[in-house]
Design a protein around this motif. Sequence first.
Motif, mmCIF file in Angstrom:
data_model
loop_
_atom_site.group_PDB
_atom_site.id
_atom_site.type_symbol
_atom_site.label_atom_id
_atom_site.label_comp_id
_atom_site.label_asym_id
_atom_site.label_seq_id
_atom_site.Cartn_x
_atom_site.Cartn_y
_atom_site.Cartn_z
ATOM 1 N N TYR A 24 0.759 -1.153 -0.091
ATOM 2 C CA TYR A 24 0.094 0.139 -0.080
ATOM 3 C C TYR A 24 0.842 1.276 0.015
ATOM 4 O O TYR A 24 0.024 2.303 -0.036
ATOM 5 N N LYS A 104 -1.149 6.026 1.874
ATOM 6 C CA LYS A 104 -1.411 4.577 1.213
ATOM 7 C C LYS A 104 -2.450 4.809 0.195
ATOM 8 O O LYS A 104 -3.057 5.566 0.037
ATOM 9 N N ARG A 106 -4.402 1.973 -3.043
ATOM 10 C CA ARG A 106 -4.574 0.571 -3.431
ATOM 11 C C ARG A 106 -3.546 -0.207 -4.166
ATOM 12 O O ARG A 106 -2.730 0.445 -4.916
#
Length: 136
Positions: A24, A104, A106
Amino acid sequence: MEQYTVAELEDALKVVKRLLPPRYECLACYVNRMLDHGCNGLKWCTTYRDLRAPRATAMERKFPELGGYCDCEVLANVFRINDELWPHAEDGSTDDTYVPQCHKVRLGTIKPCELWLMRSGVQWGGGAFRQAKKAS
């Protein structure tokens, strides 16, 4: 055949682990962190892409179009610090001594976290820096 001690192997694994992008972590935060180990072409960008976003196959073509011919130029021309989220020195300039923790992203994306603005360019909308849209 040379034998390695457990301590030597553990030390080697620690080094390798520091070079891998954590789950992430965004591309910009990873490249920013890895530039301490030097800049040699798009080495850190492609390492990130290969490990975290293998479907981002156009990256090596698009980054140079935006002025990112090597990792340090990617941070200078493709990504830019989002001034609102980075600490500032007393004179108002961005404080480079403290790097905030990655916000972070995806898995599978090369878009930066909220700490960075990504330049849009030839295929990405005309060359302006803009913040990523928040998912609703």
